[in-house]
Design an enzyme around this catalytic site. Structure first.
Site, PDB file in Angstrom:
ATOM      1  N   SER A 252       0.843  -1.201   0.000  1.00  9.74           N
ATOM      2  CA  SER A 252       0.000   0.000   0.000  1.00  9.74           C
ATOM      3  C   SER A 252       0.873   1.243   0.000  1.00  9.74           C
ATOM      4  CB  SER A 252      -0.884   0.011   1.242  1.00  9.74           C
ATOM      5  OG  SER A 252      -1.463   1.288   1.417  1.00  9.74           O
TER       6      SER A 252
ATOM      7  N   TYR B 167      -1.222  -0.008  10.295  1.00  5.90           N
ATOM      8  CA  TYR B 167      -1.478  -0.515   8.931  1.00  5.90           C
ATOM      9  C   TYR B 167      -0.291  -0.170   8.029  1.00  5.90           C
ATOM     10  CZ  TYR B 167      -3.754  -0.921   4.332  1.00  5.90           C
ATOM     11  OH  TYR B 167      -4.068  -1.251   3.030  1.00  5.90           O
TER      12      TYR B 167
ATOM     13  N   ALA C 227       2.741   0.402   8.852  1.00  7.68           N
ATOM     14  CA  ALA C 227       3.921  -0.394   9.229  1.00  7.68           C
ATOM     15  C   ALA C 227       3.829  -1.795   8.638  1.00  7.68           C
ATOM     16  CB  ALA C 227       4.046  -0.452  10.746  1.00  7.68           C
TER      17      ALA C 227
ATOM     18  N   LYS D 234       2.290  -2.590   5.919  1.00  8.97           N
ATOM     19  CA  LYS D 234       2.442  -2.498   4.468  1.00  8.97           C
ATOM     20  C   LYS D 234       3.885  -2.152   4.078  1.00  8.97           C
ATOM     21  CE  LYS D 234      -1.708  -3.634   3.128  1.00  8.97           C
ATOM     22  NZ  LYS D 234      -1.936  -4.791   2.242  1.00  8.97           N
TER      23      LYS D 234
ATOM     24  N   ILE E 129      -7.920   3.367  -3.794  1.00  8.52           N
ATOM     25  CA  ILE E 129      -8.605   2.716  -4.917  1.00  8.52           C
ATOM     26  C   ILE E 129     -10.108   2.730  -4.658  1.00  8.52           C
ATOM     27  CG2 ILE E 129      -8.837   0.508  -6.163  1.00  8.52           C
ATOM     28  CD1 ILE E 129      -6.056   1.943  -6.482  1.00  8.52           C
TER      29      ILE E 129
HETATM   30  N1  NAD Z   1      -8.854  -0.223  -1.400  1.00  7.68           N
HETATM   31  C1  NAD Z   1      -7.763   0.544  -1.313  1.00  7.68           C
HETATM   32  O1  NAD Z   1      -7.824   1.790  -1.461  1.00  7.68           O
HETATM   33  C2  NAD Z   1      -6.422  -0.083  -1.047  1.00  7.68           C
HETATM   34  C3  NAD Z   1      -5.291   0.733  -1.120  1.00  7.68           C
HETATM   35  C4  NAD Z   1      -4.032   0.180  -0.896  1.00  7.68           C
HETATM   36  C5  NAD Z   1      -3.926  -1.170  -0.608  1.00  7.68           C
HETATM   37  N2  NAD Z   1      -5.032  -1.946  -0.524  1.00  7.68           N
HETATM   38  C6  NAD Z   1      -4.836  -3.365  -0.218  1.00  7.68           C
HETATM   39  O2  NAD Z   1      -5.405  -4.121  -1.253  1.00  7.68           O
HETATM   40  C7  NAD Z   1      -5.864  -5.371  -0.732  1.00  7.68           C
HETATM   41  C8  NAD Z   1      -7.326  -5.583  -1.116  1.00  7.68           C
HETATM   42  O3  NAD Z   1      -8.088  -4.511  -0.582  1.00  7.68           O
HETATM   43  P1  NAD Z   1      -9.608  -4.235  -1.016  1.00  7.68           P
HETATM   44  O4  NAD Z   1      -9.784  -2.777  -1.101  1.00  7.68           O
HETATM   45  O5  NAD Z   1      -9.976  -5.082  -2.183  1.00  7.68           O
HETATM   46  O6  NAD Z   1     -10.358  -4.702   0.312  1.00  7.68           O
HETATM   47  P2  NAD Z   1     -11.457  -5.806   0.515  1.00  7.68           P
HETATM   48  O7  NAD Z   1     -11.854  -5.724   1.946  1.00  7.68           O
HETATM   49  O8  NAD Z   1     -12.514  -5.699  -0.524  1.00  7.68           O
HETATM   50  O9  NAD Z   1     -10.638  -7.151   0.254  1.00  7.68           O
HETATM   51  C9  NAD Z   1      -9.830  -7.751   1.226  1.00  7.68           C
HETATM   52  C10 NAD Z   1     -10.129  -9.241   1.210  1.00  7.68           C
HETATM   53  O10 NAD Z   1      -9.262  -9.883   2.164  1.00  7.68           O
HETATM   54  C11 NAD Z   1     -10.031 -10.871   2.795  1.00  7.68           C
HETATM   55  N3  NAD Z   1      -9.485 -11.249   4.089  1.00  7.68           N
HETATM   56  C12 NAD Z   1      -9.472 -10.526   5.231  1.00  7.68           C
HETATM   57  N4  NAD Z   1      -8.964 -11.258   6.235  1.00  7.68           N
HETATM   58  C13 NAD Z   1      -8.638 -12.465   5.711  1.00  7.68           C
HETATM   59  C14 NAD Z   1      -8.100 -13.662   6.249  1.00  7.68           C
HETATM   60  N5  NAD Z   1      -7.808 -13.771   7.550  1.00  7.68           N
HETATM   61  N6  NAD Z   1      -7.896 -14.707   5.409  1.00  7.68           N
HETATM   62  C15 NAD Z   1      -8.226 -14.625   4.092  1.00  7.68           C
HETATM   63  N7  NAD Z   1      -8.749 -13.517   3.526  1.00  7.68           N
HETATM   64  C16 NAD Z   1      -8.970 -12.470   4.334  1.00  7.68           C
HETATM   65  C17 NAD Z   1     -11.424 -10.251   2.945  1.00  7.68           C
HETATM   66  O11 NAD Z   1     -12.420 -11.230   3.198  1.00  7.68           O
HETATM   67  C18 NAD Z   1     -11.579  -9.528   1.627  1.00  7.68           C
HETATM   68  O12 NAD Z   1     -12.209 -10.342   0.650  1.00  7.68           O
HETATM   69  C19 NAD Z   1      -5.606  -5.318   0.771  1.00  7.68           C
HETATM   70  O13 NAD Z   1      -4.383  -5.953   1.052  1.00  7.68           O
HETATM   71  C20 NAD Z   1      -5.515  -3.834   1.047  1.00  7.68           C
HETATM   72  O14 NAD Z   1      -4.749  -3.577   2.190  1.00  7.68           O
HETATM   73  C21 NAD Z   1      -6.283  -1.426  -0.739  1.00  7.68           C
END
Ligand code: NAD
Length: 243
Positions: free
Chosen positions: A134, A148, A150, A152, A181
């Protein structure tokens, strides 16, 4: 060579976009996610044609082993892994909640390490891993995202070390670090980011990103088109960190 790729968090917003893009790229993605998330996934939808799923809790080694054994037949190899499961909980100083602290490290860091450890022996030569980090690991403007961020930032280090260990088998490891995103914002995400408009203002491109823009980078780094790229962090952030 096998085309199978395990995508943790594959039922999430970015995870589903990654699975869709992987199908377009000729891969066979397996969305690995928590039971409720997998059950909510509509694999019959045309958008998810070619995607399969498996229940996996990345915080539990036994669950990871069982899921991988269910997804990869004996004797079969894996083409790749995308460590996309991740959670954000706010962690303002003075309000640190031990359960949130533990869960963020368990999912974002320990979960990635567990899945990589279980999958690495199954990866074919020429395979690849992409970890989803991230912007927050490289930036300090999201007040309340210290823990969070840290976790990432740790993903970038984990990527470099595992890339070195796996290089001798011709396996590459990279980190895609998205900016904000378009996805439903959890209360924690809204609190630390200040919302979509403010987040967009931090980017040179003056907008937030779309899930498919992250998926594009992930698919590229998994593919043979990125055959000389390893141990890198690619920010997909519209020019926030560089500014
Ligand atoms: N959305 C953003 O703006 C953004 C920005 C930077 C990074 N990210 C990263 O991108 C990734 C996806 O984010 P997203 O926005 O699609 O969020 P999201 O919540 O839609 O997806 C995260 C998924 O991880 C799954 N998950 C959570 N705990 C889990 C576990 N213990 N075992 C298995 N699966 C588990 C959830 O069920 C979910 O389907 C994450 O790593 C997030 O930190 C997101």
């Amino acid at each position: 060579m096998s085309r199978k790729v395990i995508v943790t968090g594959g039922a999430g917003v970015i995870g589903q976009a990654i699975c869709r893009r992987l199908v377009e790229g000729g891969f066979e993605p397996v969305a690995a996610d928590l039971k409720d998330a997998v059950e909510a996934l509509d694999l019959a939808a045309p958008a998810l044609a070619g995607v399969t799923s498996v229940v996996m809790d990345v915080t539990d080694r036994g669950s990871v082993e069982q899921a991988v054994a269910g997804a990869v037949a004996p004797g079969e190899t894996l083409r790749g892994v995308v460590n996309c499961a991740g959670i954000l909980r706010d962690s303002f100083l003075g309000e640190l909640d031990e359960a949130k602290l533990d869960l963020m490290f368990q999912v974002n860091i320990a979960g990635m390490a567990r899945v990589t450890d279980v999958c690495a022996p199954l990866l074919a030569e020429g395979g690849a891993i992409v970890n989803v980090g991230s912007l927050t690991g490289h930036f300090g403007r999201f007040r309340g995202a210290s823990v969070y961020g840290a976790t990432k930032a740790g993903i970038a280090a984990y990527t470099r070390y595992t890339a070195e260990e796996l290089a001798e088998r011709g396996i590459r490891v990279n980190n895609v670090a998205p900016g904000v995103i378009r996805a439903p914002m959890s209360p924690s995400m809204a609190r630390v980011s200040g919302g979509e408009e403010l987040s967009a203002s931090y980017a040179m491109l003056k907008r937030i990103g779309e899930p498919h823009e992250v998926a594009e980078a992930v698919e590229f780094l998994l593919s043979d088109r990125a055959s000389f790229i390893t141990a890198q962090t690619l920010l997909v952030d519209g020019g926030v960190v560089a500014w």
